[in-house]
Design an enzyme around this catalytic site. Structure first.
Site, PDB file in Angstrom:
ATOM      1  N   GLY A 182     -52.497 -45.390  -3.532  1.00 46.18           N
ATOM      2  CA  GLY A 182     -51.974 -44.056  -3.736  1.00 46.18           C
ATOM      3  C   GLY A 182     -51.229 -43.494  -2.546  1.00 46.18           C
ATOM      4  O   GLY A 182     -50.760 -44.232  -1.670  1.00 46.18           O
ATOM      5  N   GLY A 184     -52.080 -41.761   0.199  1.00 43.39           N
ATOM      6  CA  GLY A 184     -52.556 -42.098   1.531  1.00 43.39           C
ATOM      7  C   GLY A 184     -52.323 -43.553   1.878  1.00 43.39           C
ATOM      8  O   GLY A 184     -51.958 -43.900   3.016  1.00 43.39           O
ATOM      9  N   ASP A 213     -54.274 -40.058 -11.088  1.00 46.05           N
ATOM     10  CA  ASP A 213     -53.930 -38.656 -11.328  1.00 46.05           C
ATOM     11  C   ASP A 213     -52.467 -38.465 -11.736  1.00 46.05           C
ATOM     12  O   ASP A 213     -52.078 -37.371 -12.129  1.00 46.05           O
ATOM     13  CB  ASP A 213     -54.197 -37.818 -10.075  1.00 46.05           C
ATOM     14  CG  ASP A 213     -55.668 -37.721  -9.733  1.00 46.05           C
ATOM     15  OD1 ASP A 213     -56.498 -38.093 -10.580  1.00 46.05           O
ATOM     16  OD2 ASP A 213     -55.981 -37.297  -8.612  1.00 46.05           O
ATOM     17  N   MET A 256     -60.715 -36.441 -13.785  1.00 46.55           N
ATOM     18  CA  MET A 256     -60.047 -36.607 -12.503  1.00 46.55           C
ATOM     19  C   MET A 256     -58.832 -35.683 -12.430  1.00 46.55           C
ATOM     20  O   MET A 256     -58.321 -35.231 -13.438  1.00 46.55           O
ATOM     21  CB  MET A 256     -59.604 -38.050 -12.303  1.00 46.55           C
ATOM     22  CG  MET A 256     -60.751 -39.034 -12.253  1.00 46.55           C
ATOM     23  SD  MET A 256     -61.224 -39.568 -13.878  1.00 46.55           S
ATOM     24  CE  MET A 256     -59.886 -40.668 -14.262  1.00 46.55           C
TER      25      MET A 256
END
Length: 460
Positions: A182, A184, A213, A256
């Site tokens: 993702g 990060g 997400d 989520m």
């Protein structure tokens, strides 16, 4: 949110492509034979027309390079040593992507050295004692039939990439690295690529964006998202059945969605059974005549049951934050699901209204699910196009779908900001129609609208 005129979609290249690709394709359009893709083939980023006078940009601020196999490639396949790692939380499709990358490298290009670094970036650190796995088509051929990550995943480790991470890449002679993860993780991949470049090493770093997400900027959707929505829809259906079978029953489902409420919104639309959908982009009050609890009370009086869907990042404005973060650098969230559960019980108890509350958090079940067909197809094509990019010497980029076309996006553009559910957009408008909830459940609309503008980066 980054402004459109600040985009630059120029993809970095390690050098000129001089090697004939081992993939036999055609350069002629219209000969009924599969074609190579040229570097001067593009997809427009901005296609919506808001004014007849708006300039139709055809420069690097609006043109995304099309993905696909090139006629000439940068790396000699016989000399390639590839690495793969998966980072962050689980997501449907991780194994599908790993499988696609390995099979394309091996079967299409003849690469025979492919390593899977175990448990995320941690597998790149020599002191972790995690030997990389040797990957072949035989090893990965069946992994798409199971959930999770075949090579393991973990959070964090980005602070050691410029030292231990690149040391391992240099020591093992890795010259293309596929990083599946993702926001990060892709920040880490860019850091990795910049240190590789600083040391003068020849190693392409290709990101395959993974976020259940669906909050990556620019791309149509993240892999695993459609599977997550399907799983979430089934959870909502089960909770709806519980709610309808009990007197004055509230079914609360937490899904989520740390910063963006795409899963909650889409699952509410898909199920047709949610009466409230609470997402991070739209603030709500608990108390007051227009607050959530009053609206929930009205719903119970009229229908004797209610289904509430909440994204994990919703309602964080209701809590005091201590600013702490997890191993991936994400802000730690208060548990909105437990909070709502307890506050709903307290509210109705204070009014002597008996209710039956059912609470469900199916997040881990959703994250570890095997992909549905549409996601499986998407993962296969993402993996293939990531390999084509690496073989052509492209680097510091991610592969994704834009306007239903596979494209290459510079990593710095993909991670510049997040994608959000637009409270003014068609998706949220349709979700409001599906749930029947008020547009805003607040007592001070001007304050709520200001909060939404700040979150979305809108100045007004």
């Amino acid at each position: 949110m980054i402004k459109a005129n600040n985009y630059d979609f120029t993809v970095e290249q390690l050098g000129p492509c001089k090697i004939k690709s081992p993939i036999e394709l055609s350069t002629v359009v219209g000969d009924a034979y599969a074609n190579y893709v040229r570097d001067d083939s593009f997809v427009r980023n901005r296609i919506n027309v808001f004014s007849p006078d708006e300039p139709n940009s055809v420069d690097s601020s609006n043109l995304l390079q099309k993905a696909g196999p090139r006629e000439k490639i940068y790396f000699d396949p016989k000399k390639v040593k590839a690495g793969i790692c998966t980072c962050g939380g689980l997501c449907p499709g991780l194994n599908d992507v790993i499988r696609a990358v390995v099979r394309c490298l091996w079967n299409r290009y003849g690469v025979r050295e492919i390593l899977g670094f175990r448990f995320g970036y941690r597998g790149l650190f020599q002191d972790s004692n995690l030997e990389p796995m040797k990957l072949t088509p035989d090893v990965v051929d069946e992994i798409h039939k199971i959930g999770g990550s075949f090579i393991g995943t973990s959070r964090g480790g980005g602070n050691r990439l410029t030292t231990d991470g690149v040391d391992t890449i240099e020591r093992l002679g890795i010259n293309m690295m596929f990083v599946i993860g993702g926001d990060g993780t892709q920040h880490g991949a860019l850091t990795l690529a910049e240190e590789i470049q600083r040391r003068g090493l020849e190693c392409a770093v290709i990101g395959i964006p993974k976020t259940v997400d669906n909050d990556f900027l620019l791309i149509d959707r993240s892999f695993g998202f459609e599977t997550a929505v399907q799983q979430a829809k089934e959870a909502i259906a089960s909770m709806h059945m519980e709610a309808r079978s009990q007197p004055n029953c509230v079914a609360l489902v937490k899904l989520m969605g740390r910063e963006s409420g795409f899963i909650a919104t889409s699952a509410s639309l898909a199920s047709h059974e949610a009466n409230f959908c609470l997402i991070p982009e739209v603030p709500f009050d608990m108390e007051g005549p227009n607050g959530f609890l009053a609206n929930l009370e009205r719903r119970l009086k009229e229908h004797q049951h209610a289904v509430v869907v909440v994204a994990e990042g919703a309602g964080q404005e209701l809590f005091e934050s201590d600013g702490s973060t997890d191993a991936s650098g994400n802000k730690k969230l208060a548990d909105i699901g437990v909070y709502l559960r307890d506050e709903i019980k307290k509210y109705f108890a204070s009014k002597n209204i008996p209710i039956d509350l059912k609470y469900c958090d199916p997040s881990y079940q959703i994250r570890s699910a095997v992909t549905i067909a549409s996601d499986s197809v998407y993962c296969e094509r993402l993996g293939n196009n990531a390999v084509h990019a690496a073989m052509a010497g492209k680097t510091k980029m991610v592969v994704g779908l834009v306007h239903d076309k596979f494209v290459y996006i510079p990593t710095k553009m993909a991670i510049a900001s997040r994608n959000f559910v637009d409270p003014e957009g068609a998706l949220w408008r349709d979700a409001l129609d599906a749930t029947g909830q008020p547009i805003l459940m607040v007592n001070d609309e001007s304050k709520a609208k200001k909060m939404m503008r700040e979150k979305l980066g809108i100045s007004k």
